[in-house]
Design a protein around this motif. Structure first.
Motif, PDB file in Angstrom:
ATOM      1  N   PHE A 164     -10.852   4.996  -4.648  1.00 33.63           N
ATOM      2  CA  PHE A 164     -10.028   6.204  -4.661  1.00 33.63           C
ATOM      3  C   PHE A 164      -9.679   6.596  -6.095  1.00 33.63           C
ATOM      4  O   PHE A 164      -9.915   7.731  -6.528  1.00 33.63           O
ATOM      5  CB  PHE A 164      -8.756   5.946  -3.842  1.00 33.63           C
TER       6      PHE A 164
ATOM      7  N   TRP B 254      -8.664   1.036  -3.230  1.00 32.19           N
ATOM      8  CA  TRP B 254      -7.981   1.476  -4.441  1.00 32.19           C
ATOM      9  C   TRP B 254      -8.942   1.679  -5.603  1.00 32.19           C
ATOM     10  O   TRP B 254      -8.837   2.650  -6.346  1.00 32.19           O
ATOM     11  CB  TRP B 254      -6.838   0.520  -4.802  1.00 32.19           C
TER      12      TRP B 254
ATOM     13  N   ILE C 275       3.862   4.452  10.033  1.00 30.00           N
ATOM     14  CA  ILE C 275       2.479   4.391   9.580  1.00 30.00           C
ATOM     15  C   ILE C 275       2.003   2.981   9.237  1.00 30.00           C
ATOM     16  O   ILE C 275       2.628   2.276   8.439  1.00 30.00           O
ATOM     17  CB  ILE C 275       2.281   5.312   8.356  1.00 30.00           C
TER      18      ILE C 275
ATOM     19  N   PRO D 148       3.675   9.042   3.646  1.00 36.41           N
ATOM     20  CA  PRO D 148       3.262   7.679   4.009  1.00 36.41           C
ATOM     21  C   PRO D 148       4.240   6.637   3.488  1.00 36.41           C
ATOM     22  O   PRO D 148       4.510   5.642   4.154  1.00 36.41           O
ATOM     23  CB  PRO D 148       1.905   7.525   3.329  1.00 36.41           C
ATOM     24  N   PHE D 149       4.770   6.878   2.312  1.00 37.07           N
ATOM     25  CA  PHE D 149       5.719   5.909   1.783  1.00 37.07           C
ATOM     26  C   PHE D 149       6.991   5.904   2.619  1.00 37.07           C
ATOM     27  O   PHE D 149       7.464   4.884   3.085  1.00 37.07           O
ATOM     28  CB  PHE D 149       6.045   6.241   0.325  1.00 37.07           C
TER      29      PHE D 149
ATOM     30  N   PHE E 270      -0.880   0.958   7.415  1.00 33.16           N
ATOM     31  CA  PHE E 270      -1.951   1.210   6.449  1.00 33.16           C
ATOM     32  C   PHE E 270      -3.106   0.249   6.652  1.00 33.16           C
ATOM     33  O   PHE E 270      -3.239  -0.736   5.948  1.00 33.16           O
ATOM     34  CB  PHE E 270      -1.425   1.121   5.028  1.00 33.16           C
TER      35      PHE E 270
ATOM     36  N   LEU F 255       1.735  14.597   0.766  1.00 34.05           N
ATOM     37  CA  LEU F 255       0.694  13.701   1.288  1.00 34.05           C
ATOM     38  C   LEU F 255       0.948  12.246   0.900  1.00 34.05           C
ATOM     39  O   LEU F 255       0.626  11.329   1.647  1.00 34.05           O
ATOM     40  CB  LEU F 255      -0.680  14.147   0.771  1.00 34.05           C
ATOM     41  N   PHE F 256       1.523  12.021  -0.274  1.00 30.53           N
ATOM     42  CA  PHE F 256       1.745  10.632  -0.680  1.00 30.53           C
ATOM     43  C   PHE F 256       3.176  10.169  -0.436  1.00 30.53           C
ATOM     44  O   PHE F 256       3.423   8.978  -0.322  1.00 30.53           O
ATOM     45  CB  PHE F 256       1.381  10.440  -2.151  1.00 30.53           C
TER      46      PHE F 256
ATOM     47  N   TYR G 204      -8.565  -3.180   1.135  1.00 30.34           N
ATOM     48  CA  TYR G 204      -7.577  -2.526   0.267  1.00 30.34           C
ATOM     49  C   TYR G 204      -8.090  -2.422  -1.162  1.00 30.34           C
ATOM     50  O   TYR G 204      -7.984  -1.384  -1.815  1.00 30.34           O
ATOM     51  CB  TYR G 204      -6.249  -3.302   0.274  1.00 30.34           C
TER      52      TYR G 204
ATOM     53  N   ILE H 224      -6.353   8.989   4.390  1.00 29.56           N
ATOM     54  CA  ILE H 224      -5.413   9.712   3.530  1.00 29.56           C
ATOM     55  C   ILE H 224      -6.134  10.160   2.257  1.00 29.56           C
ATOM     56  O   ILE H 224      -5.979  11.289   1.790  1.00 29.56           O
ATOM     57  CB  ILE H 224      -4.201   8.831   3.190  1.00 29.56           C
TER      58      ILE H 224
ATOM     59  N   LEU I 264      -6.024   4.258   4.949  1.00 36.40           N
ATOM     60  CA  LEU I 264      -5.988   4.619   3.530  1.00 36.40           C
ATOM     61  C   LEU I 264      -7.152   5.537   3.176  1.00 36.40           C
ATOM     62  O   LEU I 264      -6.983   6.547   2.488  1.00 36.40           O
ATOM     63  CB  LEU I 264      -6.023   3.355   2.678  1.00 36.40           C
TER      64      LEU I 264
ATOM     65  N   ILE J 134      -1.047  16.601   7.092  1.00 34.66           N
ATOM     66  CA  ILE J 134       0.173  16.178   6.408  1.00 34.66           C
ATOM     67  C   ILE J 134       1.330  16.090   7.402  1.00 34.66           C
ATOM     68  O   ILE J 134       2.113  15.139   7.380  1.00 34.66           O
ATOM     69  CB  ILE J 134       0.490  17.152   5.257  1.00 34.66           C
TER      70      ILE J 134
ATOM     71  N   ASN K  79       0.819  -1.215   0.000  1.00 34.16           N
ATOM     72  CA  ASN K  79       0.000   0.000   0.000  1.00 34.16           C
ATOM     73  C   ASN K  79       0.846   1.255   0.000  1.00 34.16           C
ATOM     74  O   ASN K  79       0.516   2.235  -0.673  1.00 34.16           O
ATOM     75  CB  ASN K  79      -0.949  -0.002   1.195  1.00 34.16           C
ATOM     76  N   ALA K  80       1.936   1.223   0.766  1.00 33.04           N
ATOM     77  CA  ALA K  80       2.817   2.392   0.783  1.00 33.04           C
ATOM     78  C   ALA K  80       3.359   2.655  -0.618  1.00 33.04           C
ATOM     79  O   ALA K  80       3.358   3.798  -1.099  1.00 33.04           O
ATOM     80  CB  ALA K  80       3.966   2.170   1.756  1.00 33.04           C
TER      81      ALA K  80
ATOM     82  N   LEU L  61       1.552  13.006   9.405  1.00 35.65           N
ATOM     83  CA  LEU L  61       2.141  11.841   8.734  1.00 35.65           C
ATOM     84  C   LEU L  61       3.669  11.885   8.785  1.00 35.65           C
ATOM     85  O   LEU L  61       4.338  10.857   8.813  1.00 35.65           O
ATOM     86  CB  LEU L  61       1.700  11.803   7.263  1.00 35.65           C
TER      87      LEU L  61
ATOM     88  N   PHE M 279       0.566   5.928  -7.197  1.00 38.52           N
ATOM     89  CA  PHE M 279      -0.582   6.781  -7.491  1.00 38.52           C
ATOM     90  C   PHE M 279      -0.137   8.217  -7.715  1.00 38.52           C
ATOM     91  O   PHE M 279      -0.615   8.900  -8.624  1.00 38.52           O
ATOM     92  CB  PHE M 279      -1.600   6.725  -6.351  1.00 38.52           C
TER      93      PHE M 279
ATOM     94  N   LEU N 186       2.013   1.676  -3.406  1.00 38.93           N
ATOM     95  CA  LEU N 186       0.928   2.084  -4.303  1.00 38.93           C
ATOM     96  C   LEU N 186       0.617   3.574  -4.175  1.00 38.93           C
ATOM     97  O   LEU N 186       0.267   4.229  -5.156  1.00 38.93           O
ATOM     98  CB  LEU N 186      -0.324   1.256  -4.023  1.00 38.93           C
ATOM     99  N   LEU N 187       0.747   4.088  -2.970  1.00 39.42           N
ATOM    100  CA  LEU N 187       0.489   5.521  -2.803  1.00 39.42           C
ATOM    101  C   LEU N 187       1.459   6.334  -3.642  1.00 39.42           C
ATOM    102  O   LEU N 187       1.090   7.318  -4.281  1.00 39.42           O
ATOM    103  CB  LEU N 187       0.597   5.918  -1.328  1.00 39.42           C
TER     104      LEU N 187
END
Ligand code: HEM
Ligand SMILES: [Cu+2]
Ligand SMILES: [Cu+2]
Lengths: 378, 662
Positions: free
Chosen positions: B475, B472, B389, A109-110, B391, A105-106, B468, B399, B396, B381, A45-46, B384, A52, A48-49
Motif C-alpha cells: 500500500f 503495508w 471493524i 476504521p480507526f 482488519f 476513509l482512514f 499485514y 480499504i 485492509l 466510506i 492496523n487501525a 465503514l 498513514f 497504522l491507518l
C-alpha cells in the motif's frame, strides 16, 4: 565470488525470516490467539491507518510543495494561460475532495475498530444521502465541464484569418517544417508519392503555389510572437504527436489525415531567457505518440521572435525549389516551368520581383481557402 | 450439452454419491481433475495460478524499465546472459527493447493478470458458490475458456523470446506503427503473435462471459432473486455483459489489422512513405483503429475494475460487520457505469485529430461517468461508519482499494476535461491516473479476494501477519510510486520515453525518478512475501474453519473442501439478502442467507415478519422455501432445462426429489 557470497547471504536471510515466521505461527497457535475474533493486530492496523493518514498528508503536501517549482512550465500562449487556470481550479477541487474523503476513509476504521461487545449499526441505506451525493458531484462536474467546454471551443475554433500558416511533418525520427513562400503566402499541395531524398515532405510540384514554399532550418520551428500561428500537421510514416509543453499544445500527426492546431505565442525566446536567467533557454517541441526507436529524441527547438525579426528572417528565406533546382525543376510540369523559374529568381533577389511581406496589418488577408482546407481536414 | 459431464459424474448411478464427501471422488484421474477439469473451482484455481505467473512476469518487466528510467547511467551488463543483444555494449538497454518492455508490461497486466487472473478466478469460483449452483451452466465451455486462455498465454510468452522482440508499439498497438514491420522490429513476428494471442484471448473471454451470464440468470438457487444477489455477483454479471459487448469489437479491430498486415488491405493505412518507398495503400484511417480499440479499451478498464469493486463490497460489509450501505444504489451505479462505459471511449482521443465537436460530446459523457463512481466511493466510506471493524488482510486491501479508486478517479476528472487533457494527454499524469484507479485498485481487489477466499479455495488459512506486512509494504509502496508520478506528469513528461535527458524541459526530476524506481522495485520485491504465504499456506497453512469470517454468503455453507457439485445433498435455499450483519435483536452479528425468516423472529424487520407466511416448509426434507419463489422458479416439470443439465439437476434437488426417481 561476490555474487556467490551475496547469494548465500540472501538465502541465509530467507532462512532466518522463515524461522521467525514459523516460531511466530507456533506461538500464536499455542496462545490460541487465532481463536479470538480480533486481537492486538487489529488495534495495530487501525492505528497504522491513522498514522498513514497523518504521514501521508504531510508527505503529499511536502512533496508537492517541493516539486512545485517544476510543475507546468511557464505558459507562453494565450490559451495556455486559460488551460492553466482551469487545471489549477480543477486540481483545487479535486484535492479538497481527496483530503476530505481520505480523512473519513482512514478515520472511520480507526474510530470503529472492532471492540468485543460492540455492535455495528444496522444502517443499510438512506435515500436522502444517496440523492445528495449524486446531485452535488453532478453539479460540480457540470460546472467544471462547462468552463472546460468554453476553453475547448475557443481553442479548437477555426484559426483567425491572419494566422501565420506553417506546416509541420513528422517522420521517424525527426520533424520537417515548411513555410508558405512570400509570393502567394499559401502552402502548396503535397503528395506522399513525391517524397524522396530531396523532397522530404512531398511538395507537389504540379501545384504552382508550392514554388515559393521554403523549408525551415533543420531542427527549428520559428514563429512570431503575438500573432496567431496555425500549425498544419502531417505525418509521413506512422503516428507522431506535436507537443509543445510551454504552449500547452498537443496534436497528433496522422498519416493520411492532416490535423491542425493554432495558438498565439505570448513571449519570445529572448524574453524567456531573461526571465529565467538562463541564456541557453529554448522552447522545445517533442513527440508524444510512440513512433519507434527514436521516439524519445524527436526534438525541435521552437524559436519565438519579435514580429519584425520574424518578418525579416522570413523575407530572406529562399524557396525550396531554388535550393534544389537541378533535381526538382524538371519535375515541374512544362507549362509551369517558366513561372517556377520566375519565382525562384525572385527568391534569389527578394527586393526585385515581388514586394516583400510587410507587417501583418498592411498585408492583404490570407486566402480564406487555406484556413478552410485546414478546417475541413477533419 | 456440456453439463452432461456434471450429470455423469454426479447423477447417473451414484445415488449414494451425493451423501459422502466429494473429496473422495474415485473416478477423477489426474488429468480430468487438475488439467482438463470442468469443475468451476479447479478452473478458477487454474486462472489464479496463471494470473500469478503472469503478474510475476509483468512486474519483472516493469522493474527492468524502471531501472532504465530511474538510473540513467546504470550498467545492466549483468542482464546480458538473459537478455543478450537487447543489452547494448554500453550496458544500457536497447530503446526498441524498452518499448517492447512497456508494451508487454501493459498487455500482460491489463489482459492476462487483471482480466483473466481477476475475472477468470473469481467469477468462476464465486458465481456458482454464491448463487447456489452446482457448477457453471456449461462446464465444458468453461474448460474451453481456460484452455483458449492458456494457448493465448503460451503464444504471448513465446513472443517474448523472439529475436526481433515482442510487440513494441504500446499496449494500444496503434497502426500504422503496429501494421508495418519496417517501422520497428517489434512490428514483425512479435506483432503477429500478439494479434493471434489476443484473438484467442478474446475467444476465451467470450466463452467465459457467456457462461457467467447464463449461470447467473438461470442457476440461482431457490430464493436467490436478483435483489438478493451479493454485490460480487452483480459485479461479475455486469462485467461479463460489458465484455460480451466490447470484446468482439476488439476482435474486429485486430482482424482488420491482421488483414492490413498480411493481405495488403488498407483499413488503417493511407499515404505512407517508409523505408525509402511510398506504400500503395490509400484511403485507410489510423483513427478508425483508435475508435475500435477504445470502444473496447474503455469498457475494458471497467471489466478490470468492476469485479474488484464487487469483491470489495463483499469484504467491507463482512468485516465492518455492517450491511453494505446503499445496496440498491451500488447496483444502480454499477449499471450506470456499465452503460456509460460504452459512450466515453473517445476521451482517449481528444487530440488525435478527432472532430472538436465530438470532443465536446465525449467530455460531457466522460464527466457523467464520474458521478456513479463517486456514489460508490461514498457508499464504501459510509459502510465503514459505525461499523465494528475487523482488519483482516482482505479488509485492509479493500480499504486500500477504495483509497486508490478515489485518488485515481479524481485525476480522471482532470483528464476528462478535454481542454486540460491537451496538456496532460500521453504524459505521466495519465500513467499515474490509470495505475492508481485501474492497476493498483484492481490488483488490490485481486489480492483482497485471495486473502478472503483462500480458505474456500484451499481449505486452509493464509498467515495473517504476513498478510499485514504484505499489505503495508504494498500500500505504501504503490503510493510512493504513483503519487509523485503526478508531479512528473504535471511537469509535462511524455510517457513511453526511453530517456528524458535530450530535452531541456524534461531534464529535471532526476531524483524523483530515482525515487520512483527504487520504490517500484522494492514494492515488487515485497510481493514475494505474498508468494511465500500463498504457496506455503496452500499446503501447510492452518486448517480453515467452516466460516472463518462469519460471513453471510452461501459459499461458506458448502463443505470446507467442496467437491464437484459444491454441496452435499440439498443446495441451500435463500431467504434474505446477503447483508444481514449486526441486525438488531439477532444473537449473532450475522445471519447467513440460508437462514429462514421464520427462524429469526427476534430480528425480523416489520415487513420481513409479514413475509414469513410465504415461506413454506417442504415436509419431506424440512427445507423451508418461499412460496412466491416457488411459483417463479422453473421446475423440472416445465422441461425448460434439458434433463441432466446442471440447472435441471439443481431444481430437482431443490424440491427435495431424487433425480433418479423423477
Ligand atoms: C472517474 C472517472 C474517470 C474519468 C473521468 C476518467 C478519464 C480518463 C481520461 C480522460 C483518460 C484519457 C487520458 C489521456 O490519455 O489523455 C483516461 C485514461 C485512462 N483511464 Fe480513466 N477515467 C476515469 C476512471 C477510470 C477508471 C475507473 C479506470 C480503470 C478502472 C480508468 C482507466 C484508465 C486507463 C487505463 C487510461 C489510460 C489508457 C492509456 O492511454 O493507456 N479510468 N481516463
Ligand atoms: Cu514519437
Ligand atoms: Cu477511458
Amino acid at each position: 565470488m561476490m555474487n556467490i557470497l551475496l547469494g548465500i547471504g540472501a538465502i541465509l536471510i530467507g532462512v532466518i525470516l522463515f524461522m521467525i515466521f514459523r516460531v511466530g505461527t507456533l506461538i500464536s497457535v499455542v496462545r490460541g490467539s487465532h481463536h479470538k475474533r480480533a486481537g492486538t493486530s487489529n488495534k495495530v492496523n487501525a492505528a497504522l491507518l491513522l498514522v498513514f493518514l497523518v504521514l501521508g498528508t504531510i508527505g503529499a503536501v511536502w512533496s508537492s510543495y517541493s516539486a512545485a517549482d517544476d510543475f507546468l512550465p511557464a505558459p507562453v500562449s494565450v490559451h495556455g494561460e486559460q488551460i492553466d487556470t482551469l487545471f489549477w481550479v480543477t486540481m483545487g477541487i479535486l484535492c479538497a475532495v481527496f483530503f476530505a474523503t481520505h480523512v473519513l476513509l482512514f478515520y472511520f476504521p480507526f474510530k470503529y475498530q472492532f471492540k468485543e461487545g460492540n455492535r455495528a449499526a444496522f444502517y443499510p441505506d438512506n435515500n436522502k444521502l444517496e440523492v445528495i451525493w449524486t446531485i452535488v458531484p453532478a453539479i460540480v462536474l457540470t460546472l467544471l465541464v462547462l468552463s472546460g467546454w468554453k476553453v475547448w471551443r475557443d481553442i479548437t475554433a477555426d484559426a483567425p484569418q491572419e494566422a501565420e500558416v506553417i506546416e509541420i511533418v513528422g517522420q521517424q525520427f525527426n520533424w520537417w517544417v515548411r513555410y508558405p513562400g512570400k509570393v502567394d503566402k499559401e502552402l502548396g499541395a503535397y503528395n506522399f508519392r513525391m517524397i524522396d531524398a530531396s523532397n522530404a515532405v512531398g511538395i507537389d510540384l504540379s501545384d504552382e503555389k508550392s514554388f515559393d514554399d521554403f523549408m525551415g532550418p533543420s531542427g527549428e520551428l520559428r514563429v512570431p510572437v503575438g500573432k496567431p500561428v496555425l500549425l498544419k500537421i502531417r505525418a509521413r510514416d506512422v503516428l507522431h504527436s506535436v507537443y509543445m509543453p510551454h504552449f500547452r499544445l498537443k496534436m497528433d500527426a496522422v498519416p493520411g489525415m492532416p490535423t491542425r492546431f493554432w495558438f498565439t505565442p505570448t513571449k519570445t525566446t529572448a524574453q524567456m531567457r531573461q526571465e529565467t536567467n538562463n541564456p541557453d533557454f529554448n522552447y522545445e517541441l517533442a513527440c508524444t505518440e510512440v513512433c519507434g526507436r527514436g521516439h524519445f529524441s524527436m526534438r525541435l527547438i521552437v524559436v519565438v521572435e519579435e514580429q519584425a525579426d520574424y518578418v525579416k528572417w522570413y523575407n530572406t528565406q529562399k524557396p525550396w525549389l531554388a535550393s534544389t533546382r537541378e533535381d526538382n525543376l524538371q519535375k515541374v510540369p512544362a507549362n509551369l516551368r517558366e513561372k517556377a523559374l520566375q519565382i525562384i529568381g525572385a527568391g534569389d533577389n527578394p527586393s526585385a520581383a515581388v514586394t516583400p511581406v510587410q507587417e501583418p496589418t498592411t498585408e492583404a488577408p490570407v486566402n480564406p481557402a487555406v484556413v478552410k482546407t485546414s478546417t475541413s481536414a477533419q | 450439452m456440456s453439463a452432461v459431464d456434471i450429470h455423469s459424474t454426479h447423477g447417473v448411478g451414484h445415488d449414494a454419491h451425493l451423501d459422502h464427501d466429494h473429496e473422495h471422488e474415485h473416478h477423477d484421474n489426474f488429468i480430468t481433475k487438475y488439467i482438463f477439469s470442468t469443475d468451476h473451482k479447479m478452473i478458477a484455481k487454474q486462472y489464479l495460478i496463471s494470473g500469478i505467473f503472469w503478474a510475476i512476469i509483468g512486474i519483472g518487466l516493469s522493474s527492468i524499465f524502471r531501472l532504465q528510467l530511474g538510473f540513467q547511467d546504470i550498467k545492466l551488463t549483468w542482464l546480458k546472459p538473459i537478455l543478450g543483444e537487447w543489452i547494448l555494449d554500453s550496458g544500457k538497454i536497447d530503446p526498441n527493447f524498452y518499448l517492447a518492455l512497456v508494451t508487454m508490461h501493459g498487455t500482460i497486466m491489463v489482459f492476462f493478470v487483471l482480466t483473466a487472473g481477476l475475472s477468470g478466478t473469481f467469477s468462476n469460483f464465486l458465481i456458482p458458490l454464491q448463487i447456489g449452483a452446482r457448477d457453471m451452466a456449461s462446464g465444458f465451455m468453461n474448460m474451453l475458456s481456460y484452455w483458449f486462455f492458456f494457448v493465448a498465454s503460451v503464444i504471448m510468452f513465446v513472443s517474448l523470446f523472439l529475436e526481433t522482440g515482442p510487440a513494441s508499439g504500446g499496449w494500444v498497438i496503434y497502426p500504422p506503427l503496429s501494421a508495418l514491420p519496417q517501422a520497428m522490429p517489434g512490428s514483425g513476428m512479435g506483432m503477429n503473435l500478439w494479434l493471434i494471442s489476443m484473438a484467442l484471448f478474446i475467444v476465451s473471454q467470450l466463452l467465459g462471459g457467456i457462461n457467467y451470464i447464463t449461470t447467473v440468470i438461470n442457476l440461482r438457487t431457490r430464493g436467490m432473486s436478483f435483489s438478493r444477489l451479493p454485490l460480487t455477483i452483480w459485479a461479475f454479471f455486469l462485467t461479463a455483459i460489458i465484455g460480451l459487448l466490447s470484446f468482439p469489437v476488439l476482435m474486429s479491430a485486430a482482424l482488420l489489422l491482421i488483414f492490413d498486415r498480411w493481405f495488403g488491405t488498407s483499413f488503417y493505412l493511407s499515404e505512407i512513405y517508409i523505408g525509402g518507398e511510398a506504400l500503395p495503400n490509400v484511403g485507410g484511417s489510423p483513427i478508425l483503429f483508435q475508435h475500435l480499440f477504445w470502444f473496447l479499451g474503455h469498457p475494458e478498464v471497467y471489466i478490470v475494475l468492476l469485479p474488484a469493486l464487487g469483491i470489495t463490497s463483499e469484504i467491507i460489509a463482512t468485516n465492518a460487520r455492517k450491511p453494505i450501505f446503499g445496496y440498491r444504489a451500488m447496483i444502480g451505479s454499477m449499471m450506470a457505469i456499465t452503460v456509460l462505459s460504452f459512450v466515453v471511449w473517445a476521451h482517449h482521443m481528444f487530440v488525435s485529430g478527432l472532430n472538436p465537436f465530438l470532443g465536446s460530446i465525449f467530455m460531457f459523457l466522460t464527466l457523467i461517468i464520474a458521478v456513479p463512481s463517486a456514489v460508490k466511493a461514498f457508499n464504501y466510506i459510509t459502510t465503514l461508519w459505525k461499523g465494528n471493524i475487523v482488519f483482516t488482510p482482505a479488509m485492509l486491501f479493500s480499504i486500500g482499494l477504495v483509497s486508490f479508486f478515489i485518488s485515481g478517479g479524481l485525476t480522471g476528472i482532470a483528464l476528462g476535461n478535454s481542454a486540460i487533457d491537451i496538456q496532460l494527454h500521453d504524459t505521466y499524469f495519465v500513467v499515474a491516473h490509470f495505475h492508481l484507479v485501474m492497476g493498483a485498485a484492481s490488483a488490490f481487489g485481486l489480492l483482497a479476494g485471495v486473502y478472503h477466499w483462500f480458505p474456500k479455495f484451499f481449505g486452509r488459512m493464509l498467515d495473517e501477519k504476513l498478510g499485514y506486512i504484505h499489505f503495508w509494504f504494498t500500500f505504501v509502496g504503490i503510493y510512493l510510486v504513483f503519487f509523485p508520478m503526478h508531479y512528473i506528469g504535471i511537469a509535462g513528461f511524455p510517457r513511453r520515453y526511453y530517456s528524458f535527458t535530450g530535452f531541456q524541459v524534461f531534464n529535471k526530476y532526476m531524483d524523483l525518478n530515482h525515487f520512483i524506481s527504487a520504490a517500484a522495485i522494492l514494492t515488487g520485491i515485497a510481493q514475494f512475501i505474498f508468494l511465500f504465504n500463498f504457496f506455503y499456506s496452500m499446503f501447510k497453512g492452518r486448517r480453515a474453519p467452516q466460516n472463518p469470517w462469519r460471513s453471510n454468503t452461501l459459499e461458506w455453507t458448502a463443505p470446507i473442501h467442496p467437491g464437484h457439485g459444491n454441496w452435499v445433498g440439498e443446495i441451500p435455499s435463500v431467504y434474505r439478502w446477503p447483508y444481514d450483519y449486526s441486525k438488531p435483536g439477532a444473537s449473532e452479528d450475522f445471519i447467513p442467507q440460508n437462514v429462514p425468516l421464520s427462524a429469526t423472529p427476534e430480528s425480523n424487520l416489520p415487513h420481513e415478519q409479514g413475509l414469513i407466511g410465504d415461506e413454506i416448509e417442504d415436509m419431506e426434507t424440512g427445507v423451508v422455501f418461499d412460496k412466491k419463489e416457488e411459483i417463479n422458479a422453473p421446475t423440472v416439470k416445465d422441461h425448460k432445462l434439458p434433463k441432466g443439465s446442471a440447472g435441471a439437476d439443481q431444481n430437482i434437488r431443490n424440491i427435495g426429489g431424487d433425480p433418479e426417481k423423477l
